[in-house]
Each structure stands twice: as C-alpha cells, then as structure tokens.
Design a protein around this motif. Sequence first.
Motif, PDB file in Angstrom:
ATOM      1  N   VAL A  78     -11.322   0.946   2.204  1.00 53.14           N
ATOM      2  CA  VAL A  78     -11.358   2.017   1.199  1.00 53.14           C
ATOM      3  C   VAL A  78     -10.253   3.030   1.477  1.00 53.14           C
ATOM      4  N   LEU A  79     -10.081   3.384   2.733  1.00 56.51           N
ATOM      5  CA  LEU A  79      -9.063   4.356   3.132  1.00 56.51           C
ATOM      6  C   LEU A  79      -7.663   3.821   2.819  1.00 56.51           C
ATOM      7  N   LEU A  80      -7.424   2.569   3.183  1.00 50.36           N
ATOM      8  CA  LEU A  80      -6.122   1.961   2.920  1.00 50.36           C
ATOM      9  C   LEU A  80      -5.854   1.887   1.419  1.00 50.36           C
ATOM     10  N   ASP A  81      -6.859   1.498   0.660  1.00 51.44           N
ATOM     11  CA  ASP A  81      -6.723   1.398  -0.793  1.00 51.44           C
ATOM     12  C   ASP A  81      -6.383   2.754  -1.410  1.00 51.44           C
ATOM     13  N   ALA A  82      -6.961   3.822  -0.885  1.00 54.20           N
ATOM     14  CA  ALA A  82      -6.693   5.168  -1.395  1.00 54.20           C
ATOM     15  C   ALA A  82      -5.232   5.544  -1.187  1.00 54.20           C
ATOM     16  N   VAL A 130     -12.539  14.808   9.812  1.00 56.07           N
ATOM     17  CA  VAL A 130     -13.729  15.059  10.628  1.00 56.07           C
ATOM     18  C   VAL A 130     -13.852  13.978  11.703  1.00 56.07           C
ATOM     19  N   GLU A 131     -13.481  12.750  11.334  1.00 56.37           N
ATOM     20  CA  GLU A 131     -13.521  11.628  12.280  1.00 56.37           C
ATOM     21  C   GLU A 131     -12.305  11.609  13.205  1.00 56.37           C
ATOM     22  N   ASN A 132     -11.462  12.651  13.107  1.00 61.55           N
ATOM     23  CA  ASN A 132     -10.250  12.741  13.935  1.00 61.55           C
ATOM     24  C   ASN A 132      -9.311  11.560  13.700  1.00 61.55           C
ATOM     25  N   ALA A 133      -9.292  11.082  12.451  1.00 57.04           N
ATOM     26  CA  ALA A 133      -8.406   9.985  12.027  1.00 57.04           C
ATOM     27  C   ALA A 133      -8.624   8.704  12.834  1.00 57.04           C
ATOM     28  N   ARG A 134      -9.830   8.511  13.342  1.00 57.10           N
ATOM     29  CA  ARG A 134     -10.043   7.353  14.225  1.00 57.10           C
ATOM     30  C   ARG A 134      -9.947   6.025  13.491  1.00 57.10           C
ATOM     31  N   PHE A 135     -10.232   6.008  12.198  1.00 56.79           N
ATOM     32  CA  PHE A 135     -10.099   4.760  11.441  1.00 56.79           C
ATOM     33  C   PHE A 135      -8.665   4.572  10.971  1.00 56.79           C
ATOM     34  N   LEU A 136      -8.034   5.668  10.556  1.00 58.50           N
ATOM     35  CA  LEU A 136      -6.649   5.592  10.098  1.00 58.50           C
ATOM     36  C   LEU A 136      -5.738   5.050  11.193  1.00 58.50           C
ATOM     37  N   LYS A 137      -6.048   5.400  12.429  1.00 57.63           N
ATOM     38  CA  LYS A 137      -5.242   4.943  13.560  1.00 57.63           C
ATOM     39  C   LYS A 137      -5.286   3.424  13.728  1.00 57.63           C
ATOM     40  N   THR A 138      -6.302   2.793  13.187  1.00 59.55           N
ATOM     41  CA  THR A 138      -6.452   1.347  13.354  1.00 59.55           C
ATOM     42  C   THR A 138      -5.799   0.552  12.225  1.00 59.55           C
ATOM     43  N   LEU A 139      -5.266   1.244  11.214  1.00 58.57           N
ATOM     44  CA  LEU A 139      -4.699   0.556  10.050  1.00 58.57           C
ATOM     45  C   LEU A 139      -3.192   0.369  10.246  1.00 58.57           C
ATOM     46  N   PRO A 140      -2.745  -0.849  10.522  1.00 58.92           N
ATOM     47  CA  PRO A 140      -1.323  -1.071  10.816  1.00 58.92           C
ATOM     48  C   PRO A 140      -0.404  -0.868   9.615  1.00 58.92           C
ATOM     49  N   ASP A 141      -0.956  -0.890   8.388  1.00 53.42           N
ATOM     50  CA  ASP A 141      -0.120  -0.782   7.198  1.00 53.42           C
ATOM     51  C   ASP A 141       0.283   0.653   6.855  1.00 53.42           C
ATOM     52  N   ILE A 142      -0.360   1.635   7.458  1.00 58.50           N
ATOM     53  CA  ILE A 142      -0.132   3.025   7.075  1.00 58.50           C
ATOM     54  C   ILE A 142       1.316   3.494   7.304  1.00 58.50           C
ATOM     55  N   PRO A 143       1.912   3.269   8.474  1.00 57.74           N
ATOM     56  CA  PRO A 143       3.305   3.726   8.662  1.00 57.74           C
ATOM     57  C   PRO A 143       4.258   3.106   7.636  1.00 57.74           C
ATOM     58  N   ALA A 144       4.076   1.824   7.332  1.00 58.80           N
ATOM     59  CA  ALA A 144       4.950   1.157   6.370  1.00 58.80           C
ATOM     60  C   ALA A 144       4.769   1.720   4.964  1.00 58.80           C
ATOM     61  N   LEU A 145       3.578   2.211   4.659  1.00 61.36           N
ATOM     62  CA  LEU A 145       3.325   2.802   3.343  1.00 61.36           C
ATOM     63  C   LEU A 145       4.057   4.131   3.187  1.00 61.36           C
ATOM     64  N   HIS A 146       4.126   4.896   4.263  1.00 61.41           N
ATOM     65  CA  HIS A 146       4.668   6.249   4.175  1.00 61.41           C
ATOM     66  C   HIS A 146       6.174   6.309   4.396  1.00 61.41           C
ATOM     67  N   SER A 147       6.734   5.340   5.090  1.00 60.32           N
ATOM     68  CA  SER A 147       8.168   5.354   5.360  1.00 60.32           C
ATOM     69  C   SER A 147       9.021   5.391   4.092  1.00 60.32           C
ATOM     70  N   PRO A 148       8.718   4.575   3.069  1.00 57.19           N
ATOM     71  CA  PRO A 148       9.524   4.638   1.837  1.00 57.19           C
ATOM     72  C   PRO A 148       9.448   5.995   1.162  1.00 57.19           C
ATOM     73  N   LEU A 149       8.289   6.649   1.216  1.00 55.14           N
ATOM     74  CA  LEU A 149       8.143   7.968   0.610  1.00 55.14           C
ATOM     75  C   LEU A 149       9.046   8.978   1.303  1.00 55.14           C
ATOM     76  N   VAL A 150       9.035   8.965   2.622  1.00 57.11           N
ATOM     77  CA  VAL A 150       9.896   9.882   3.384  1.00 57.11           C
ATOM     78  C   VAL A 150      11.363   9.600   3.065  1.00 57.11           C
ATOM     79  N   GLY A 151      11.702   8.321   2.984  1.00 57.64           N
ATOM     80  CA  GLY A 151      13.080   7.950   2.652  1.00 57.64           C
ATOM     81  C   GLY A 151      13.474   8.410   1.261  1.00 57.64           C
ATOM     82  N   GLN A 152      12.547   8.321   0.333  1.00 55.53           N
ATOM     83  CA  GLN A 152      12.818   8.742  -1.041  1.00 55.53           C
ATOM     84  C   GLN A 152      13.061  10.249  -1.116  1.00 55.53           C
ATOM     85  N   ILE A 153      12.248  11.010  -0.398  1.00 58.67           N
ATOM     86  CA  ILE A 153      12.417  12.467  -0.380  1.00 58.67           C
ATOM     87  C   ILE A 153      13.725  12.834   0.318  1.00 58.67           C
TER      88      ILE A 153
END
Length: 227
Positions: A78-82, A130-153
Amino acid sequence: MSDPSSAVEAPRRRPDTGARRGRNAVKTKAAILAAGRAEFAERGFEGARVDAIADRAGANKRLLYHYFGNKEDLYGAVLLDAYQEIRRGERELSLDQYEPVEAMDRLVRFTFRHFLANPWFTKLLSTENVENARFLKTLPDIPALHSPLVGQIRTLIERGGAAGVFRRDVDPVQLYISIAALGYFYVSNIATLSVIFDKDLSSVSMVQEREAHAVQMVLDYLRTNRG
C-alpha cells in the motif's frame, strides 16, 4: 431441402478461463490494495485488521494472504503504491515542455492538489512516521522512484538559471521538501487550523488562496538574488 435439424451444430467456443482468472486477479488485488489504503489510513498500522480489509475489498481473506503474504507485506505494498501514484502524476506533467517558471508553477499546484484530493495520503505518511519509517526502509524501489523527481527539479533549476529567472544555488531535495510541506501541513492540519483561526480552510476560496500562496512562496524563493 436439407433438414435443418440434421445440421451439425458448430462447437461452442469455450471461455478463456485463463484470461478471465487473470482479469479477476488484477481486479481483486486492486480492490485489496484500495481497501488496505483506507484501513491503514483510518486506523494506522497497529489498529488495522486483515479481516476488515478483506471485508472492505469484498475478497476472501485467503486471497489477501495469497496475493500479499501478510499484514506487514500488504502495508508495504500500500505504501509503495501510494508513492508510485504521486510519482506517476508528476511524470505525466511533462514539465520539460514548459518554460521554467510555468513548469515550477505546475509542479507546486500538482503537489498541493494531490494532497488535497487524497487526504488518505497524508494520514498514511503520518502513520509511517509514527512507525519511524520502519516499513519504508524495507522497500527497495523507493530510492529509484524519487531519483527521477530530484533530477527533474535539478534540471528545472538549471534551465531557470540559464534563462536568468531562477537562482542557481538551490538544492533540489530541499526545494521539494518545502513544496511538499506546503501541501502536506495544510491538509493534515486543516481541521485544527480551521478552529484556531475561526475560518473554514476547506472552503473553495480558502483552498484557492492557499494554493496561490504556495506557488508564490516557491517562485519568490527561486527568484531571490543573493549577491
């Protein structure tokens, strides 16, 4: 004349059960994700119940476990999909086709409106903090999702700098955090702020005023000249 009753009946085409199962699986998984999104946003991770999610989705709980594993895995999905959803919307802006000022205007408005149209998103992010990003830390796709956005900006800032309309000394990560904060804080605190200032901040006029304010703040910051 031949007897119609003696004609050989053409064999009936059997339904493509494999394709139907595939379509049903896609629909079921989407329904479970949507139900999980609602349940986790409303009740947080700890308060959410798998039974409630299955009921919301109109799905068998065994299918939920089949497709997503367990509660933790479903929450991660759910988090990744968001995040994928908001990144998809940003890509669809096609900002490279616009001049830097208009492109930045569109990015700020999109971000603000995404939070406004999807209040579940701010709730989900609050839950993960609240969970201190403990689930987000386990999602390997997150850095790849955000890198293009940073590059675009970064590209937008560089284009604006070359055109003489933006400062060149802007950190794209810091800028995006500020852009997101302008929408996130407003939406996540809209109820309390409405009481504090005795104004209905959810009214169309107040929302429009706030959106314009957010755009102006970002553009004024980018246009600031420091000697």
